[in-house]
Design a protein around this motif. Structure first.
Motif, short mmCIF file in Angstrom:
data_model
loop_
_atom_site.label_atom_id
_atom_site.label_comp_id
_atom_site.label_asym_id
_atom_site.label_seq_id
_atom_site.Cartn_x
_atom_site.Cartn_y
_atom_site.Cartn_z
N SER A 273 0.57 -1.30 -0.03
CA SER A 273 0.10 0.09 -0.24
C SER A 273 0.91 1.20 -0.12
O SER A 273 0.38 2.39 -0.21
N MET A 274 2.27 1.18 0.31
CA MET A 274 3.00 2.44 0.35
C MET A 274 3.31 2.78 -1.19
O MET A 274 3.75 1.93 -2.02
N LEU A 275 3.08 4.17 -1.47
CA LEU A 275 3.02 4.46 -3.00
C LEU A 275 4.34 4.52 -3.36
O LEU A 275 4.34 4.07 -4.63
N ASP A 276 5.36 4.59 -2.90
CA ASP A 276 6.66 4.64 -3.31
C ASP A 276 7.24 3.15 -3.33
O ASP A 276 7.84 2.87 -4.40
N PRO A 293 6.90 11.61 -7.04
CA PRO A 293 6.44 11.05 -8.38
C PRO A 293 6.01 9.80 -8.13
O PRO A 293 6.29 8.79 -8.83
N VAL A 294 4.64 9.57 -7.72
CA VAL A 294 3.96 8.45 -7.05
C VAL A 294 2.57 8.62 -7.69
O VAL A 294 2.12 9.78 -8.15
N MET A 295 1.88 7.33 -7.57
CA MET A 295 0.39 7.60 -8.10
C MET A 295 -0.20 6.89 -6.87
O MET A 295 0.08 5.90 -6.35
N TYR A 296 -1.52 7.14 -6.81
CA TYR A 296 -2.44 6.37 -5.99
C TYR A 296 -2.95 4.82 -6.37
O TYR A 296 -3.46 5.15 -7.40
N ALA A 297 -2.08 4.11 -5.86
CA ALA A 297 -2.68 2.81 -6.09
C ALA A 297 -2.22 2.01 -5.04
O ALA A 297 -1.44 2.12 -4.06
N TYR A 298 -2.82 0.53 -5.09
CA TYR A 298 -2.39 -0.31 -4.17
C TYR A 298 -2.14 -1.63 -5.38
O TYR A 298 -2.26 -1.59 -6.39
N LEU A 299 -1.15 -2.40 -4.67
CA LEU A 299 -0.78 -3.66 -5.59
C LEU A 299 -0.67 -4.92 -4.52
O LEU A 299 -0.35 -4.92 -3.35
N ILE A 300 -1.23 -6.02 -5.29
CA ILE A 300 -1.19 -7.40 -4.69
C ILE A 300 -0.52 -8.29 -5.63
O ILE A 300 -0.64 -8.39 -6.57
N PHE A 309 -4.18 -1.96 -8.57
CA PHE A 309 -5.42 -1.25 -8.26
C PHE A 309 -5.29 0.22 -8.27
O PHE A 309 -4.70 0.74 -7.39
N VAL A 310 -5.88 0.83 -9.50
CA VAL A 310 -5.36 2.08 -9.98
C VAL A 310 -6.70 2.74 -10.78
O VAL A 310 -7.40 1.91 -11.42
N PRO A 332 -9.95 -1.85 -10.56
CA PRO A 332 -10.41 -0.65 -10.18
C PRO A 332 -9.80 -0.04 -8.80
O PRO A 332 -9.42 -0.97 -7.76
N TYR A 333 -9.27 1.00 -8.34
CA TYR A 333 -8.66 1.48 -7.36
C TYR A 333 -9.41 1.16 -6.44
O TYR A 333 -9.13 0.64 -5.19
#
Length: 683
Positions: A273-276, A293-300, A309-310, A332-333
C-alpha cells in the motif's frame, strides 16, 4: 529537509564524493530483498513511529496543556470555529454516535505528502504542517505536532484550538488526553482507511484503560461531509514508465525476487500500500502527490500473478504494455477491499505490513478469514497450519504480519540509481551556483526581495536544468526569526523581506527524471553576531563529525546521531529533529527504513547503497535558525584493520554545492571546508 518522526521515516524517513567517472550500467544479481542481520522479533514489526505521538508525559494524574491562544499576546477572545461546530453536529447522527473524532495527517497509504483532496487535518484545523493529529470532542479541539512545527502551529491555529507540543514536559499523548477528557464508555471515531493497523491497535489498547470504545467509520468520513463541494477532486494525472537506465532492474526480476520471499514466509500473496513501494517495484512514476513522483494505487503480488488497483484513466498505452509484459493485471482503485475478501474466501495467506497497511484492509481480511475458517473448520477441510500474528500456531490461514521486504530493497540503491543520483546532484549544484550568485548580487545592490521571491527564483534556475520535474518539497526560505521555524513556509502577503543583516536559511530540493535532491544552506550577507558565529560553527562541526564518521557494519543510525550533536551539547544546546533521513532515487525525498536520529527505536543498520541526509541544526526561537544539509551515500571504507573480521562503513557526498565560509570563526571547521570544496563544472 527534516522528515516526520520516522520509520526511518514516517508514518506517521553525509559524504566525500562519488567518483567523477560514471557508474556503469549493470545487471543486478538476485535476490534483491535482503534480510536484516538482527533479532527476528525486530523484523516482525516495522520501526515506523505510530501515527500518534506517543512520548509519555512525566506528570501523574490528570494532565493539561495550555491552549494555543495563551501562547500569543494580542489574541482576540476565543470564537467558535465554524468547521469544528459543523463536525460536532455529525457526532450524534444515526450510524455515527461518537463523542470524539480523530483526524490524522495521512491518506489511505500513510503518505507524508498527500493530494490536496486528502488534506483533512489541514482543512479542519488550519494548520498546514506535514505532521500532526487533530482531535475534536463535543467541547474541545486539540492538535498535536512535534518540535519542527511549534511556531508554525502557534501562528496558524485559531483560538478555539489547543496546541499540544508533543514531547514537551507535561504534554499528554492523544490517548492520555482522551482518557482524561471523555467519560467512561465514550466512543472515539476514526476513519480506518487513514490509520495503519498498528496505530489503531495501540490506540484501542490505550483508551480501553478508561473503558473508551474505538469506532471504525468505514462508510463515512465526517470531515468530507462538511467539506462537501469545496473539496478538491482526486488527482487524475497520467502514469509514466521509469526508464530502465534509471531503474537499473526490470520489473520481472523484482517480482521474481519478491515471490521468492513469499514462498519463504509461507505467504501466498502480499498487499503493498505504500505508494513509493508500488512505484519502485513496477518501475512506474506518477504525479498524484505534490513533490513525490508516485500515483495512488494498491498492489497485490501473488505467487503466480499480480494486480494493480488504480484509476484506469491514468494508464497510458505505454504503461499498459509495460504492465502486460510483467503480467500485471489492472483493477479499479476502489475495489481493493472486495479483492481482499475474495482472497480470504479462498484461504489465501496474505502478507501484511501492519505498520503501513491501513486498518480497513487488515480488519477486512481478518473478518473474512474468520468466516472462511468457520465455514470449513467444522467440515475438517483445513489441512494447512500457519502461524498467527503472535507466532502462535493456529488452525488454517491467519496471515503473515511482517515488515514489507520492499522497504529495504528500495533503500539499497543499485549502481544505475546511484549514477542517476550523482548526475542530478551535479545539475542541481549548477542551478544552485547560478542562483546564489544572483541572490548575492541582488542583496548587495540593495534590491528588496521577499522570501517568496527568492524561492521562486531558485525554482526558475532549477527548471532550466535537464530532467527537472518538480520540487521535492515546499522550499523553506526563512530570513531571521522565520529560519527558526523548522518547516517554515513563506507565503505571499505574510512572508518577510530577506534581511541582509540576519541569517538566511534555505532548505530546498528537486525531483529530476533520474534522481532526487535535498540541500540546506544557511548564509549571512553581512556581519553575523558573535552568538550566530558560535552557533553556526558548532552546527558545522557536528555536520563534519558525521560526514567523516567511520563505523562497523550493522550499526544503526541512532548510534551516529550524537556525532552531530556533540559540539552543541558542550554548551547546552540541541535541536528538535532527527539528524538524517533516507532519500529515494527519483522517488520520495523521505524514505525508510534507515534514519539517523535520537529516536533509538529504529534499529535498522546503515548498509552499503543507502542514501541518508546529514542535517544538524540549531534554532533560537524568534531570532534565527541554522541548518546545514548534504546527502550522503553509505559505502565501504578500506580501513587498515578489520577488527572482528567485519566491514567498516562511511559516507561519500552526493551534494556538490559548497558551504559558505564567512559566518564561521577560524578553526578546523574552516580548514575542512577548503579541503572539501567541490569544483562545479558548467552544466
Amino acid at each position: 529537509m527534516q522528515s516526520v518522526p520516522s520509520q526511518a521515516i514516517r508514518p506517521l524517513s553525509l559524504n566525500a564524493s562519488l567518483s567523477s567517472s560514471r557508474l556503469p550500467f549493470f545487471s543486478f544479481s538476485l535476490p534483491i530483498f535482503h534480510k536484516f542481520k538482527i533479532n527476528p522479533s525486530i523484523y516482525n514489526k516495522s520501526q515506523k513511529v505510530p501515527l500518534f505521538l506517543t512520548l509519555r508525559c512525566c506528570s501523574s494524574g490528570s494532565v493539561t496543556a495550555k491552549p494555543s491562544s495563551e501562547d500569543r499576546r494580542n489574541r482576540d477572545v476565543q470564537e467558535p470555529d465554524e468547521k469544528v461546530v459543523a463536525l460536532r453536529r455529525l457526532f450524534s447522527k444515526p450510524g455515527i454516535g461518537i463523542d470524539a473524532y480523530i483526524i490524522p495527517s495521512q491518506d489511505a497509504h500513510q503518505s507524508e505528502f498527500i493530494a490536496e483532496c486528502y488534506m483533512r487535518r489541514a482543512y479542519i484545523s488550519g494548520f498546514t504542517g506535514s505532521a500532526g493529529t487533530a482531535v475534536v470532542t463535543k467541547d474541545k479541539a486539540a492538535l498535536w505536532t512535534d518540535g519542527r512545527y511549534f511556531l508554525q502551529a502557534e501562528k496558524q491555529l485559531s483560538s478555539s484550538w489547543i496546541l499540544m507540543r508533543a514531547g514537551s514536559l507535561g504534554v499528554p499523548t492523544t490517548s492520555e488526553w482522551l482518557n482524561d477528557v471523555l467519560s467512561p464508555g465514550g466512543r472515539v471515531g476514526i476513519d480506518p482507511f487513514l490509520f495503519s493497523h498498528d496505530a489503531t491497535k495501540e490506540l484501542k489498547e490505550a483508551i480501553s484503560k478508561k473503558n473508551l470504545e474505538l469506532v471504525y467509520l468505514y462508510d463515512l468520513n465526517p470531515v468530507d461531509e462538511i467539506w462537501k463541494e469545496s473539496r478538491p477532486k482526486p488527482p487524475n494525472n497520467p502514469i509514466r514508465v521509469h526508464d530502465m537506465k534509471y531503474a537499473g532492474l526490470d520489473v520481472a526480476s523484482k517480482l521474481s525476487s519478491l515471490r521468492a520471499e513469499l514462498v519463504g514466509t509461507g505467504a501466498s500473496a502480499i498487499v503493498i500500500s505504500m505508494l513509493d513501494e508500488v512505484a519502485w517495484l513496477l518501475n512506474l512514476r506518477g504525479s498524484d502527490v505534490p513533490h513525490s513522483p508516485v500515483m495512488y494505487a494498491y498492489l497485490i503480488v501473488e505467487v503466480d500473478g499480480a494486480k494493480l488497483f488504480v484509476d484506469n484513466s491514468k494508464v497510458t498505452k505505454e504503461v499498459m504494455d509495460h504492465l502486460k509484459n510483467a503480467s500485471v493485471e489492472l483493477r479499479p482503485y476502489d475495489s481493493i477491499l472486495s479483492e481482499i475478501r475474495r482472497l480470504a474466501a479462498q484461504g489465501a495467506q496474505l502478507w501484511l505490513d501492519t505498520s503501513s497497511v491501513n486498518a480497513a484492509i487488515v480488519e477486512t481480511y481478518k473478518s473474512a478469514l474468520d468466516k472462511y475458517r468457520l465455514n470449513l473448520g467444522s467440515k475438517g477441510k483445513i489441512k494447512n497450519k500457519r502461524y498467527d500474528e503472535s507466532n502462535g500456531l493456529s488452525e488454517g490461514p491467519s496471515g503473515v504480519y511482517m515488515r514489507s521486504p520492499i522497504s529495504l530493497a528500495k533503500a539499497l540503491k543499485n549502481p544505475a540509481e546511484l549514477e542517476g543520483m550523482q548526475n542530478c546532484h551535479l545539475r542541481d549544484a549548477a542551478a544552485l551556483a547560478q542562483f546564489w550568485c544572483w541572490l548575492e548580487e541582488e542583496i548587495h545592490n540593495n534590491v528588496e526581495l521577499t522570501e517568496v521571491d527568492v524561492a521562486d527564483k531558485l525554482l526558475e534556475f532549477r527548471a532550466k536544468k535537464e530532467g527537472f520535474l518538480d520540487t521535492s518539497f515546499d522550499t523553506i526560505s526563512g530570513s531571521g526569526a522565520n529560519g527558526a521555524i523548522i518547516h517554515y513556509r513563506a507565503e505571499i502577503g505574510s512572508c518577510s523581506v530577506v534581511d541582509p543583516n540576519k541569517l538566511f536559511l534555505l532548505d530546498s530540493g528537486a525531483q529530476y527524471i533520474d534522481g532526487t535532491t535535498d540541500i540546506t544552506r544557511t548564509v549571512h550577507f553581512g556581519e553575523p553576531t558573535a552568538r550566530e558565529k558560535e552557533c553556526f560553527t558548532r552546527v558545522l562541526k557536528g555536520h563534519i563529525a558525521l560526514d567523516q564518521a567511520v563505523f562497523p557494519e550493522n550499526t544503526p543510525g541512532f548510534v551516529l546521531d550524537a556525532f552531530a550533536r556533540s559540539s552543541l551539547w558542550k554548551i547546552g544546546l540541541d535541536y528538535r529533529h532527527g539528524t538524517g533521513h533516507g532519500v529515494g532515487a527519483a522517488l520520495n525525498v523521505h524514505e525508510g527504513p534507515q534514519s539517523i536520529s535520537y529516536r533509538y527505536g529504529n534499529t535498522t543498520p546503515l548498509q552499503k547503497g543507502m542514501i541518508v541526509s546529514n542535517e544538524p541544526g540549531y534554532y533560537e526561537d524568534h531570532a534565527f535558525g541554522i541548518r546545514i544539509e548534504n546527502l550522503l551515500h553509505v559505502q565501504e571504507i578500506n580501513t587498515p584493520n578489520r577488527y572482528g573480521g567485519i566491514e567498516y562503513l562511511g559516507f561519500e557526498k552526493l551534494t556538490f554545492f559548497p558551504i559558505q565560509v564567512s559566518p564561521l570563526v577560524e578553526g578546523s571547521a574552516r580548514q575542512w571546508l577548503w579541503n572539501n570544496t567541490r569544483v562545479i563544472h558548467k552544466q
